[in-house]
Motif scaffolding. Structure first.
Motif, short mmCIF file in Angstrom:
data_model
loop_
_atom_site.label_atom_id
_atom_site.label_comp_id
_atom_site.label_asym_id
_atom_site.label_seq_id
_atom_site.Cartn_x
_atom_site.Cartn_y
_atom_site.Cartn_z
N GLY A 1 26.57 -29.36 89.59
CA GLY A 1 27.44 -29.46 90.80
C GLY A 1 27.91 -28.24 91.30
N MET A 2 27.51 -27.07 90.78
CA MET A 2 27.95 -25.45 91.07
C MET A 2 27.52 -25.39 92.46
N THR A 3 28.53 -26.09 93.50
CA THR A 3 28.08 -25.81 95.04
C THR A 3 28.73 -24.61 95.51
N ASP A 4 29.67 -23.65 94.71
CA ASP A 4 30.15 -22.63 95.17
C ASP A 4 29.69 -21.35 94.39
N SER A 5 28.28 -21.26 94.12
CA SER A 5 28.06 -20.03 93.25
C SER A 5 26.52 -19.84 93.95
N THR A 6 26.31 -18.58 93.72
CA THR A 6 25.24 -17.74 94.25
C THR A 6 24.78 -16.84 93.31
N THR A 7 23.23 -16.58 93.66
CA THR A 7 22.76 -15.75 92.59
C THR A 7 22.58 -14.05 92.93
N LEU A 8 23.42 -13.78 93.81
CA LEU A 8 23.55 -12.49 94.66
C LEU A 8 25.02 -12.26 95.12
N TYR A 9 25.68 -11.40 94.96
CA TYR A 9 26.86 -11.11 95.57
C TYR A 9 26.55 -10.69 97.04
N ASP A 10 27.34 -11.40 97.88
CA ASP A 10 27.21 -11.38 99.46
C ASP A 10 28.54 -11.22 100.12
N PRO A 11 29.10 -10.19 100.46
CA PRO A 11 30.41 -9.73 101.10
C PRO A 11 30.64 -10.58 102.33
N SER A 12 29.43 -11.25 102.91
CA SER A 12 29.77 -11.71 104.12
C SER A 12 29.90 -13.30 103.93
N ASN A 13 29.84 -13.79 102.63
CA ASN A 13 30.10 -15.10 102.41
C ASN A 13 31.45 -15.45 102.85
N PRO A 14 31.82 -16.69 103.13
CA PRO A 14 33.28 -17.21 103.48
C PRO A 14 34.36 -16.76 102.35
N ASN A 15 33.68 -17.12 101.12
CA ASN A 15 34.65 -17.04 99.94
C ASN A 15 34.56 -15.70 98.99
N ALA A 16 33.73 -14.99 99.57
CA ALA A 16 33.43 -13.70 98.95
C ALA A 16 34.82 -12.94 98.67
N VAL A 17 35.16 -12.12 97.84
CA VAL A 17 36.14 -11.31 97.50
C VAL A 17 35.55 -9.75 97.52
N ALA A 18 36.33 -9.05 98.01
CA ALA A 18 36.13 -7.45 97.90
C ALA A 18 36.14 -6.90 96.47
N LEU A 19 35.24 -6.24 96.47
CA LEU A 19 35.23 -5.52 94.81
C LEU A 19 35.74 -4.11 94.78
N HIS A 20 36.65 -3.60 93.69
CA HIS A 20 37.43 -2.44 93.88
C HIS A 20 37.35 -1.61 92.63
N GLY A 21 37.47 -0.38 92.81
CA GLY A 21 37.19 0.63 91.84
C GLY A 21 38.08 1.65 91.99
N ARG A 22 38.38 2.51 90.97
CA ARG A 22 38.84 3.92 91.29
C ARG A 22 38.02 5.21 90.99
#
Length: 371
Positions: free
Chosen positions: A102-123
């Motif tokens: 029932g993992m309905t909010d999971s994907t097999t690849l990071y997609d920044p356009s997904n509604p629940n996607a978070v931005a990835l950060h670094g220094r």
């Protein structure tokens, strides 16, 4: 080799004798991280291309001789899933793991356009990565070929479902089984000893290291203060994860962060481990900050004293345009050198996006030590 067309290691013995168990336990003979530049920062290679390129990666140690963590063979494992099941790794994961759990909010690849996607950060605005202000990364690891070695994106709720299945010996929330209890036991059974200095200098004076650590089938198995702990961490550009199980206490927790600030992730994980293992709390943030400062200072000092490896050379045995062309390396693939009039020559690794830059003349200084 019997199941995966095109599978071949540099060492014929390893080719003939490697099992799926060997594929997943980091004892192939490849050195730590070998082959990563086939996928980092990105690549247009397919999994079949990566399987084919394995034969050009020379081992550092003997087959089954010692532990050395690698990502490439987990990509090979993803190709093996397709060869055996007829489904791509993505299709298999969605049907046989995400679906039943029932993992309905999971994907097999990071997609920044997904509604629940978070931005990835670094220094990345400093002399070394990890220094400078925290910013949203423009470049992330989005190679589809690399997905089997760690690109699943899951929400906290979905991670809880995944952990609950393991903690319940393979049972789903409705009592049905996704894995047999024997399979869970097999996947968590130690296979190869992990040396204490595998991932760098020991920092045991500040951070307690496991008394004993082994690697199972995709999991680290360790003894912490007399208790068995099953864990694994992970890192890609801009995102870090840590997953822990304490089987005898029926405890599982996950710590994830959408940045490369590893200390934040570990401070939370160590706090929870200490709490559930009945150990006194420490100043985890202070300790980890001290460890990080020491590593940064050591690196910056080393950079100031790097030996001079080449000197500028204004002469060339051929005219600049003569170097232009397409070259081939069995590991990196095709490489293009361009030389436009009045401009510097550039080199581009065509299959690995981001590996591009000016190509300059230089005398290479070769140093030798006679003993």
């Amino acid at each position: 080799a019997d199941k995966l067309p095109g599978f071949r290691m540099y060492d014929p013995y390893a080719t003939a004798h490697m099992t799926v168990r060997d594929l997943l336990t980091h004892r192939s003979g490849l050195v730590l991280g070998e082959g990563d530049l086939m996928i980092v920062p990105n690549t247009t290679r397919s999994r079949a291309d990566i399987v084919h390129a394995l034969r050009y990666l020379k081992p550092r140690t003997g087959f089954r001789e010692q532990f050395a963590y690698d990502n490439i063979l987990y990509i090979v494992a993803g190709a093996l899933v397709q060869a055996v099941s007829g489904q791509t790794w993505e299709q298999f994961v969605r049907q046989h793991l995400f679906g039943p759990l029932g993992m309905t909010d999971s994907t097999t690849l990071y997609d920044p356009s997904n509604p629940n996607a978070v931005a990835l950060h670094g220094r990345v605005d400093g002399p070394i990565r990890g220094m400078g202000p925290l910013t949203i990364l423009k470049e992330v690891l989005d190679s589809k070929a690399a997905a089997p070695c760690g690109l699943i994106n899951a929400s906290a709720a979905d991670m809880a479902k995944w952990m609950a299945m393991w903690e319940s010996d393979g049972r789903l929330s409705d009592g049905k089984r996704l894995l047999s209890a024997a399979s869970v036991h097999e996947l968590w059974a130690p296979e190869v000893v992990v040396p204490t200095d595998t991932f760098g200098p020991a920092v045991a004076t500040l951070i307690p290291l496991p008394t004993l650590q082994d690697y199972a089938l995709g999991w680290f198995v360790e003894e912490d203060f007399g208790h068995e702990v099953i864990e694994h961490t992970g890192a890609v550009f801009g995102a870090l994860a840590a997953l822990y199980f304490i089987p005898e206490k029926h405890v599982a927790f996950s710590v994830v962060i959408n940045s490369e600030d590893s200390g934040a992730r570990l401070a939370v994980a160590y706090h929870l481990l200490a709490y559930y293992l009945g150990q006194p709390q420490q100043d985890w943030i202070g300790h980890l900050k001290q460890v990080r400062q020491g590593m940064v200072q050591q690196t910056l000092t080393a950079m100031k004293h790097l030996p001079k490896q080449y000197v500028p050379n204004d002469k060339s045995s051929l005219p600049l345009p003569a170097y232009a062309g397409t070259y081939f390396d069995p590991w990196y693939g095709t490489i293009t050198v361009s030389a436009r009039k009045g401009a510097k020559r550039r080199i581009l690794f065509n299959l690995t996006g981001g590996m591009e830059g000016p190509l300059e003349r230089a005398w290479v200084i070769v140093a030798s030590l006679v003993v």
